[in-house]
Design a protein around this motif. Structure first.
Motif, short mmCIF file in Angstrom:
data_model
loop_
_atom_site.label_atom_id
_atom_site.label_comp_id
_atom_site.label_asym_id
_atom_site.label_seq_id
_atom_site.Cartn_x
_atom_site.Cartn_y
_atom_site.Cartn_z
N GLY A 12 18.46 -35.12 -25.95
CA GLY A 12 18.90 -34.37 -24.78
C GLY A 12 19.81 -33.21 -25.14
N GLU A 13 20.70 -33.43 -26.10
CA GLU A 13 21.62 -32.36 -26.50
C GLU A 13 20.87 -31.23 -27.20
N VAL A 14 19.91 -31.58 -28.05
CA VAL A 14 19.12 -30.55 -28.73
C VAL A 14 18.33 -29.74 -27.70
N CYS A 15 17.72 -30.41 -26.72
CA CYS A 15 17.00 -29.69 -25.67
C CYS A 15 17.93 -28.78 -24.89
N ARG A 16 19.12 -29.29 -24.55
CA ARG A 16 20.08 -28.48 -23.80
C ARG A 16 20.47 -27.23 -24.57
N LEU A 17 20.71 -27.39 -25.86
CA LEU A 17 21.14 -26.25 -26.67
C LEU A 17 20.03 -25.22 -26.85
N LEU A 18 18.79 -25.68 -26.97
CA LEU A 18 17.70 -24.76 -27.28
C LEU A 18 17.00 -24.19 -26.06
N VAL A 19 16.84 -24.98 -25.02
CA VAL A 19 16.10 -24.49 -23.85
C VAL A 19 16.82 -24.80 -22.54
N MET A 35 22.08 -24.43 -34.06
CA MET A 35 22.11 -25.12 -32.78
C MET A 35 21.81 -26.61 -32.93
N VAL A 36 20.80 -26.93 -33.74
CA VAL A 36 20.47 -28.34 -33.96
C VAL A 36 21.62 -29.03 -34.70
N ARG A 37 22.25 -28.32 -35.64
CA ARG A 37 23.40 -28.89 -36.35
C ARG A 37 24.52 -29.24 -35.38
N ALA A 58 14.01 -18.99 -24.72
CA ALA A 58 12.72 -19.57 -24.37
C ALA A 58 11.78 -19.48 -25.55
N GLN A 59 11.66 -20.54 -26.28
CA GLN A 59 10.76 -20.58 -27.41
C GLN A 59 10.05 -21.92 -27.42
N MET A 60 9.06 -22.04 -28.28
CA MET A 60 8.35 -23.29 -28.45
C MET A 60 8.93 -24.05 -29.63
N PHE A 61 9.30 -25.31 -29.42
CA PHE A 61 9.86 -26.12 -30.49
C PHE A 61 9.15 -27.47 -30.51
N LEU A 62 8.67 -27.88 -31.66
CA LEU A 62 8.18 -29.24 -31.88
C LEU A 62 9.10 -29.84 -32.94
N ILE A 63 9.92 -30.80 -32.55
CA ILE A 63 11.00 -31.28 -33.42
C ILE A 63 10.82 -32.76 -33.72
N ALA A 85 11.11 -16.87 -39.48
CA ALA A 85 12.29 -16.25 -40.11
C ALA A 85 13.33 -15.88 -39.07
N GLU A 86 12.91 -15.28 -37.96
CA GLU A 86 13.86 -14.87 -36.93
C GLU A 86 14.52 -16.08 -36.28
N MET A 87 13.74 -17.10 -35.97
CA MET A 87 14.29 -18.27 -35.30
C MET A 87 15.24 -19.05 -36.19
N SER A 88 15.02 -19.02 -37.50
CA SER A 88 15.88 -19.78 -38.41
C SER A 88 17.33 -19.35 -38.32
N LEU A 89 17.56 -18.09 -37.97
CA LEU A 89 18.92 -17.55 -37.96
C LEU A 89 19.82 -18.28 -36.97
#
Length: 221
Positions: free
Chosen positions: A32-39, A103-105, A8-13, A94-98
């Motif tokens: 849709g796939e990016v949203c599924r993977l991240l949230v 996931m987006v890839r 559960a994080q905030m993402f503006l992509i 920095a933490e989220m980049s890990l």
């Protein structure tokens, strides 16, 4: 909001691509796939928090004209270069980049497979950009990373005042993040704070920092 899965994080992509390279279906499928993977639904994460996280995530596309690399213009029919910008609070970057970049890839690779595209090296860039406290404009008001965490977890905390791992049906060595409700396994690498004689576990530094500031505690950087 976990170090292994950014539940559960905030993402503006924003995803930039050559004009005409992606169809409407491509854009919908990739978003849709990016949203599924991240949230997407994740075991051990409070639904109240995930619901807020989904509402605070936004994915959009920007088409650019005359896309050119050092080797020349992009040729239609080939895998289109993609330039993905993910905007997050600087305190989380920095933490989220890990995990977020990978996931987006994965979402982009799914798109590539659907078209049979072989993506050349250097034709996918995924950059996390941090916004400093005071410049985060959630709901059109200057705010901080803690404000974002507070908004995202407010429904969970209102429903679960002072959650207790002692009363929860949890496996041994697992506690509940008091900010967001995620299940956290305690151990050597766990993010913790001592508060009122209890060891509090946290899924991410963002939750720990917000909790510490709310209670006047000192948290490691």
């Amino acid at each position: 909001m976990s170090p292994s899965n950014e539940g559960a994080q905030m993402f503006l992509i924003e995803i930039a691509c050559p004009r005409g390279a992606l169809t409407d279906d491509d854009r919908r499928d990739l978003a849709g796939e990016v949203c599924r993977l991240l949230v997407g639904a994740e075991e051990g994460v409070a639904e109240e928090t995930m619901s807020r996280a989904r509402a605070m995530m936004h994915v959009g596309f920007r088409e650019l004209d005359c896309w050119t690399t050092g080797d020349g213009p992009w040729i239609p029919g080939n895998a289109p270069p993609l330039w993905v910008t993910i905007t997050v609070p600087e305190a989380w970057r920095a933490e989220m980049s890990l995990t977020t970049i990978g996931m987006v890839r994965r979402g982009v690779r799914r798109l590539d497979r659907s078209h049979g595209w072989q993506r050349p090296e250097g034709h996918l860039w995924i950059n996390l950009v941090g916004v400093i406290d005071g410049s985060i404009g959630m709901d059109g008001k200057p705010g901080t990373a803690d404000d974002v965490v507070g908004q995202m977890t407010a429904a969970y905390r209102a429903k679960n005042d002072a959650p207790s791992a002692d009363s929860a049906d949890l496996p041994e060595g697992v506690t509940i993040d008091p900010m967001c409700g995620m299940h956290v396994r305690l151990g050597g690498s766990a993010l913790t704070l001592e508060h009122e004689g209890r060891t509090m576990g946290f899924c991410a530094k963002s939750c720990r920092a917000a909790y510490a500031r709310q209670h006047g505690l000192s948290a490691p950087a």
